[in-house]
Write a protein that holds these residues in place. Structure first.
Motif, short mmCIF file in Angstrom:
data_model
loop_
_atom_site.label_atom_id
_atom_site.label_comp_id
_atom_site.label_asym_id
_atom_site.label_seq_id
_atom_site.Cartn_x
_atom_site.Cartn_y
_atom_site.Cartn_z
N ARG A 156 0.87 -1.22 -0.09
CA ARG A 156 0.17 -0.13 -0.03
C ARG A 156 0.73 1.40 -0.13
NH1 ARG A 156 -4.49 0.20 4.56
NH2 ARG A 156 -3.72 -1.45 5.10
N GLY A 157 2.29 0.94 0.51
CA GLY A 157 2.72 2.46 0.56
C GLY A 157 3.96 2.45 -0.76
N GLY A 158 4.05 1.51 -1.60
CA GLY A 158 4.28 1.78 -2.69
C GLY A 158 5.62 1.39 -2.40
N GLN A 159 6.03 0.00 -1.53
CA GLN A 159 7.50 -0.14 -2.07
C GLN A 159 7.44 -1.47 -2.28
OE1 GLN A 159 7.36 -0.22 2.93
NE2 GLN A 159 9.30 0.44 2.73
N LEU A 160 6.34 -2.18 -2.54
CA LEU A 160 6.20 -3.60 -3.66
C LEU A 160 6.08 -3.42 -4.52
CD1 LEU A 160 5.94 -5.86 -0.29
CD2 LEU A 160 8.08 -5.58 -1.67
N ASP A 161 5.79 -3.89 -5.43
CA ASP A 161 5.35 -4.21 -6.62
C ASP A 161 4.20 -4.96 -6.40
OD1 ASP A 161 6.09 -2.11 -8.40
OD2 ASP A 161 7.88 -3.11 -8.57
N VAL A 162 4.85 -6.84 -6.20
CA VAL A 162 4.05 -8.06 -6.30
C VAL A 162 4.06 -8.26 -4.45
CG1 VAL A 162 3.79 -9.73 -6.92
CG2 VAL A 162 4.53 -8.31 -8.64
N THR A 163 3.12 -8.73 -4.17
CA THR A 163 3.51 -9.64 -3.05
C THR A 163 3.45 -10.77 -3.33
OG1 THR A 163 0.90 -9.37 -2.75
CG2 THR A 163 2.12 -7.77 -1.92
N SER A 164 3.77 -11.49 -2.34
CA SER A 164 3.75 -13.21 -2.07
C SER A 164 2.14 -13.79 -1.23
CB SER A 164 4.76 -13.30 -1.06
OG SER A 164 4.25 -13.21 -0.23
N THR A 165 1.79 -13.12 -0.59
CA THR A 165 -0.14 -13.47 -0.40
C THR A 165 -0.65 -11.75 -0.44
OG1 THR A 165 -1.03 -14.54 0.74
CG2 THR A 165 0.69 -14.14 1.94
N ILE A 166 -1.92 -12.49 0.62
CA ILE A 166 -2.20 -10.66 1.22
C ILE A 166 -3.93 -12.03 2.79
CG2 ILE A 166 -4.04 -12.01 -0.82
CD1 ILE A 166 -5.63 -9.28 -0.35
N PRO A 167 -3.60 -11.16 3.74
CA PRO A 167 -4.20 -11.34 4.44
C PRO A 167 -5.87 -11.96 4.12
CG PRO A 167 -2.64 -9.30 5.16
CD PRO A 167 -2.92 -9.49 3.56
N THR A 168 -6.26 -12.99 4.85
CA THR A 168 -7.55 -12.86 4.09
C THR A 168 -8.44 -12.29 4.61
OG1 THR A 168 -6.91 -15.43 4.68
CG2 THR A 168 -9.26 -15.04 4.57
N SER A 169 -8.58 -11.55 5.84
CA SER A 169 -8.94 -10.55 6.20
C SER A 169 -8.95 -8.99 4.96
CB SER A 169 -8.88 -9.93 8.03
OG SER A 169 -7.20 -9.37 7.84
N LYS A 170 -8.71 -8.78 4.76
CA LYS A 170 -7.95 -8.13 3.24
C LYS A 170 -8.81 -8.27 2.00
CE LYS A 170 -5.03 -4.69 6.03
NZ LYS A 170 -5.96 -3.68 6.34
N ILE A 171 -9.17 -9.09 1.71
CA ILE A 171 -9.58 -9.96 0.04
C ILE A 171 -10.81 -9.06 0.19
CG2 ILE A 171 -10.11 -12.07 -0.70
CD1 ILE A 171 -8.38 -13.68 0.66
N ASP A 172 -11.81 -9.10 0.94
CA ASP A 172 -13.48 -8.89 0.76
C ASP A 172 -12.72 -7.26 0.45
OD1 ASP A 172 -14.33 -10.90 0.64
OD2 ASP A 172 -15.31 -10.55 2.64
N GLU A 173 -12.10 -6.36 0.86
CA GLU A 173 -12.09 -4.48 0.75
C GLU A 173 -11.27 -4.68 -0.29
OE1 GLU A 173 -9.14 -3.49 3.91
OE2 GLU A 173 -9.35 -1.69 3.39
N TYR A 174 -9.95 -5.01 -1.46
CA TYR A 174 -9.72 -5.35 -2.19
C TYR A 174 -10.70 -6.01 -3.22
CZ TYR A 174 -4.89 -4.59 -0.94
OH TYR A 174 -3.36 -3.62 -0.47
N ARG A 175 -11.58 -6.52 -3.10
CA ARG A 175 -12.49 -6.70 -4.04
C ARG A 175 -13.01 -5.78 -4.13
NH1 ARG A 175 -13.97 -12.31 -2.11
NH2 ARG A 175 -12.90 -13.72 -3.47
N SER A 176 -13.62 -5.00 -3.35
CA SER A 176 -14.42 -4.38 -3.31
C SER A 176 -13.96 -2.93 -3.81
CB SER A 176 -15.56 -3.91 -1.99
OG SER A 176 -15.11 -4.15 -1.56
N LYS A 177 -12.93 -2.72 -3.74
CA LYS A 177 -12.71 -1.07 -3.51
C LYS A 177 -11.57 -0.85 -4.75
CE LYS A 177 -13.59 0.74 0.88
NZ LYS A 177 -13.16 0.42 1.96
N SER A 178 -10.48 -2.06 -4.62
CA SER A 178 -9.59 -1.49 -5.42
C SER A 178 -8.82 -3.20 -6.27
CB SER A 178 -7.86 -1.21 -4.79
OG SER A 178 -8.30 -1.29 -4.21
N PRO A 179 -10.03 -3.69 -7.10
CA PRO A 179 -9.90 -5.21 -7.70
C PRO A 179 -9.34 -5.07 -8.39
CG PRO A 179 -11.98 -3.94 -8.21
CD PRO A 179 -11.92 -2.92 -7.76
N GLY A 180 -8.26 -4.19 -9.55
CA GLY A 180 -7.40 -4.16 -9.91
C GLY A 180 -6.01 -4.29 -9.39
N LEU A 181 -6.43 -4.57 -8.00
CA LEU A 181 -4.92 -4.62 -7.51
C LEU A 181 -4.42 -5.54 -6.71
CD1 LEU A 181 -4.53 -1.58 -5.57
CD2 LEU A 181 -3.42 -2.06 -7.49
N MET A 182 -5.79 -6.77 -7.10
CA MET A 182 -5.69 -8.06 -6.19
C MET A 182 -5.66 -9.36 -7.73
SD MET A 182 -7.89 -10.10 -3.58
CE MET A 182 -9.49 -10.37 -4.02
#
Lengths: 544, 332
Positions: A262-288
């Motif tokens: 989120r702070g722009g330090q990484l281009d690609v992550t290895s995974t994502i916390p399960t609790s964040k999946i819904d948030e990304y899906r609804s707000k920034s699906p292009g990033l997940m």
């Protein structure tokens, strides 16, 4: 009384440290990919390591006979520019390209490959992945010390640019295996400079020492921080390499990783916390991104303990819980419910399934002498300590209690204790997972052979062992698939394991990263990855 | 004083011996070993692995060899900065200066425990010292002011700050700081240990907790001293309030803080696992905890012994400072 002045000095030091943002990266146009690589690599020696984070870096630093295809599936030529197979499928001949170079400028020859294979198979190396080479004649005997003359094995090099492998049995998917780093060449003269080549504890993999033959070379290694690689000028296909470098960040907290993205330090992550999946899906699906992954989450059943030694009880358990509900409410990433153990891939589809069927499950349980669960002792479900495993275990515990009337208790253990319990069959039911080593059903099906090192269920079925031997002796890929289906049918019938779901790889990716194609084993041809021209300053930052 | 220090140093030898022994055998009693892995390896390979690390020898032989390896064999502390470590930047050469060899790491086959400690200790020390500076710079003045303005709004504000600082755990405070200062304002990186600016948030997070404790202790200590006769005498002689506080009261008022600082400094270095994880700092706190999960026998023993030495040394230092601050105490 000097304490106040000491405090003053310390405060000013701190303020100075806080103000000077020294060493900030120059705003160069270099295309450096910042990748969240998970755990700190244990080492970068292809003949020693076994992990995923090591694999990611080693495939950037070294290249085997063949390489990944840009599409994510199939084979591209690597050090070998061509190869042919004898009709019996037992002899493979590889023709190495004359332009392949080590990062010190020396040519990569078939002798380098021979010496590398000898090294990984040398008993004193105690290489955990030596068994990957056991398809070759004599490899297993050499590794166990039964033969000591490497010339007596099936590896040979008629000339500097030809490598021949003689196999014990046909391996139609050999090229897929060759993409694994245990088959990669290493530069023996470099290793010998830093110590004995056939022992662990050699410092040749450190920055400044390491010589590789991949598209990138090792620039720096800051333990538990990051490993930086830069494009190698000696790589035979250097002009085609798109990135200037890759920074592999060692991150052992998935929450910290998500914040860094989120702070722009990484281009690609290895995974994502399960609790964040819904948030990304609804707000920034292009990033997940949610890509398929060649792994199965399942429960091992201890087939040596009553009442689980009765296949009817095991089958009743497998038929009586709702996998879809678990995926929807706990996992959240659209994983696939698993009704058999081997993921449908590489031409494989199962014949039969363990579809949920409560009536049948209750009938089986009654037939086994436990009508509505009566008379059955409490069953213990073991899992390694983790919030995710706990949630799934609790859900299934509840469903079994409601649907079958069986009393299930939960037991969690720290990772190594859990592995120890599981391997010693000190459990009733144990959570487990398997990620395929190569894209072929065999990587899942050879687990369940009698006394197999990874069996851990007590399952022993001579018919199953015989089928595996039949598959190994079969040269035709289609005929093999038919045998695999029979094996899968036995597992579905006897239920030594209860499949729960097939994995998905869920991760975050900045849209400027190009050619990040899905790959079932999550392997990358790093030379194909690109970064689109840098957006205006700050635009790379992503807010959710 | 010399005899006091010498006696205390001699006392540490049996303590460290017992610690090394207990750690050695406890680790081997725990289920699962350094090579326990999800994917099984063949018996031959397991045998070769164990042979490489000497685990095939009788346990007592291993124990004897380990004790000999960790025993200091020379005393040349000036060579501490000589030896190479992983990146040959920060140096802390236990082998060259004291002849202490903590063995090879089981988890990282090409590294030794000496190297890992040399590599990771500086980050933990830096974080600890910065956090301590924050703690003292905020805690002491706050405590002094609160004591001087007892039962006023300032005192209540300071006490509230102290209570909040003590109650809010670092794993809540850290991510909140990141959320606000990194992701919202963009002042700092969310994680990492690369630039000087990366030190600010972790040092603040860790320092604030200790600042809260120090503020409470300073306030209490100051209140006690300010009621004593010699302060009244100083006032009667017409000394200014500033002079009374800084010259006469502070020395006695800080005594509880100094007692607290000994174990606190040891804790601030070893206990920063949470901070090191939140901010992904390459410190020893993370190695200390993860090595136990990895059953990295030598790394666990090595870090345990190092922390023991640190705690013993810091407690000794605190005792010396206390005598220096409090004229009623003597070395005995």
């Amino acid at each position: 009384m000097r304490l106040p002045s000491l405090v003053l000095v310390l405060v000013s030091v701190l303020l100075l440290a806080g103000c000077s943002r020294s060493g900030a990266p120059a705003a160069a146009a270099a295309k450096i990919l910042a990748y969240g690589n998970g755990a700190e690599p244990e080492d970068l020696d292809p003949h020693i390591v076994t992990g995923v984070s090591e694999n990611n870096i080693i495939t950037a630093l070294f290249e085997g006979l063949v390489n990944y295809h840009p599409s994510g599936e199939g084979i591209s030529p690597g050090v070998a520019e061509s190869w042919e197979t004898a009709p019996d499928g037992l002899t493979w001949t590889f023709h190495l390209r004359s332009t392949a170079r080590w990062s010190n400028g020396e040519p990569v020859t078939s002798r380098d490959f021979l010496r590398s294979y000898q090294r990984i198979l040398t008993p004193t190396m105690a290489a955990k992945y030596a068994r990957n080479l056991f398809h070759v004649v004599g490899a297993e005997d050499f590794n166990s010390g039964k033969i000591t003359d490497f010339a007596a094995t099936g590896f040979s090099a008629p000339d500097a640019h030809t490598l021949v492998l003689h196999l014990n049995h046909p391996v139609p998917y050999l090229l897929e295996l060759l993409k694994h780093y245990s088959w990669f060449p290493v530069h023996l003269p470099t290793i010998e400079k830093f110590g004995p080549a056939d022992r662990k504890g050699n410092a040749w993999t450190r920055a400044g020492n390491l010589v590789g033959n991949g598209p990138f070379q090792l620039e720096s290694w800051l333990p538990n921080q990051k490993i930086t690689v830069t494009r190698s000028p000696t790589y035979w296909n250097a002009p085609a390499v798109k990135l200037d470098g890759i920074a592999f960040y060692a991150i052992d907290s998935i929450d910290a990783e998500e914040r860094m993205f989120r702070g722009g330090q990484l281009d690609v992550t290895s995974t994502i916390p399960t609790s964040k999946i819904d948030e990304y899906r609804s707000k920034s699906p292009g990033l997940m991104r949610i890509d398929p992954y060649y792994g199965t989450y399942f429960y091992r059943l201890n087939t040596t303990r009553p009442p689980l030694n009765d296949a009817r009880v095991r089958r009743a358990l497998a038929l009586s819980f709702d996998r879809e509900a678990i995926i929807k409410t706990i996992l959240r990433a659209g994983q696939t419910a698993a009704y058999n153990i081997t993921p449908a891939y590489a031409g494989f589809t199962p014949d039969t399934e363990l579809k949920s069927d409560l009536i049948e499950a209750r009938r089986l349980l009654a037939e086994a002498g436990f009508p509505e669960g009566k008379g059955m002792r409490p069953i213990e479900l073991l899992y390694n300590t983790s919030e995710g495993h706990k949630q799934i275990a609790e859900a299934i515990q509840q469903m079994w209690r409601t649907n079958l009337g069986i009393d299930i208790s939960l037991r969690n253990e720290e990772w190594k204790v859990y592995l120890d319990s599981q391997h010693n069959l000190n459990f009733d039911i144990s959570r487990a997972a398997w990620i395929g080593d190569y894209p072929n059903p065999e990587t899942f099906l050879d687990l369940w052979i009698t006394d197999g090192g990874n069996n851990d269920t007590g399952y022993a079925n001579p018919a199953y062992d015989h089928l595996l031997a039949t598959a190994l002796a079969t040269a035709g890929a289609a005929e093999r698939l038919a045998v695999y289906r029979q094996m899968e049918n036995l597992i579905v019938r006897d239920v030594p394991v209860i499949p729960v779901y097939f994995y998905k790889r869920v991760f975050l990716i900045n849209p400027r990263v190009q050619n990040w194609v899905p790959n079932i084993l999550d392997n990358r041809g790093w030379q194909y990855i690109d970064i689109s021209p840098a957006p205006p300053d700050g635009a790379a930052k992503t807010k959710t | 004083m010399f005899r006091f220090i010498l006696r205390r140093l001699l006392e540490t030898i049996p303590v460290l011996f017992v610690l090394a022994t207990v750690t050695f055998f406890m680790l081997r009693l725990v289920p699962g070993g350094p090579f326990t892995a999800e994917k099984a390896v063949s018996k031959e390979i397991m045998k070769n692995l164990e042979a490489h690390y000497g685990l095939d020898k009788p346990l007592l032989t291993q124990y004897g060899a380990y004790l000999w390896d960790i025993t200091p064999k020379r005393f040349e502390p000036w060579r501490l900065a000589d030896g190479p470590d992983f990146d040959t930047k920060a140096d802390f050469d236990l082998k060259g200066s004291f002849g202490v060899d903590l063995g090879p790491s089981f988890k990282y086959p090409s590294r030794t425990v000496n190297e890992i400690i040399a590599d990771k200790l500086p980050a933990s020390l830096e974080l600890g010292l910065l956090a301590l500076s924050v703690a003292l710079a905020i805690g002491v003045p706050l405590g002094v002011i609160a004591a001087m303005k007892r039962n006023t709004g300032i005192d209540y504000a300071a006490s509230t700050f102290a209570m909040v600082g003590i109650c809010v755990p670092t794993f809540v405070m850290g991510p909140l700081f990141v959320l606000f200062f990194s992701l919202k304002l963009g002042w700092f990186s969310a994680s990492g240990w690369y630039f000087a600016s990366d030190r600010v948030l972790p040092a603040a997070t860790l320092g604030l907790v200790y600042a809260a404790y120090i503020a409470r202790l300073t306030r209490g200590g100051m209140l006690e001293v300010l009621n004593q006769d010699f302060i009244r005498t100083a006032r009667a002689k017409g000394a200014s309030e500033t002079r009374i506080v800084l010259k006469h009261a502070l020395r006695g008022g800080l005594l509880p803080v100094v007692t607290f600082l000994g174990p606190a400094i040891a804790g601030i270095i070893s206990g920063s696992f949470v901070i090191e994880t939140i901010f992904q700092i390459p410190g020893l706190g993370r190695e200390f905890v993860t090595s136990a999960f990895n059953r990295d026998y030598t790394l666990v023993s090595g870090t345990v012994l190092l922390y023991a030495v640190l705690i013993i040394a810091l407690n000794l230092l605190v005792d010396v400072i206390q005598v220096w601050l409090n004229p009623r105490l003597k070395f005995d």
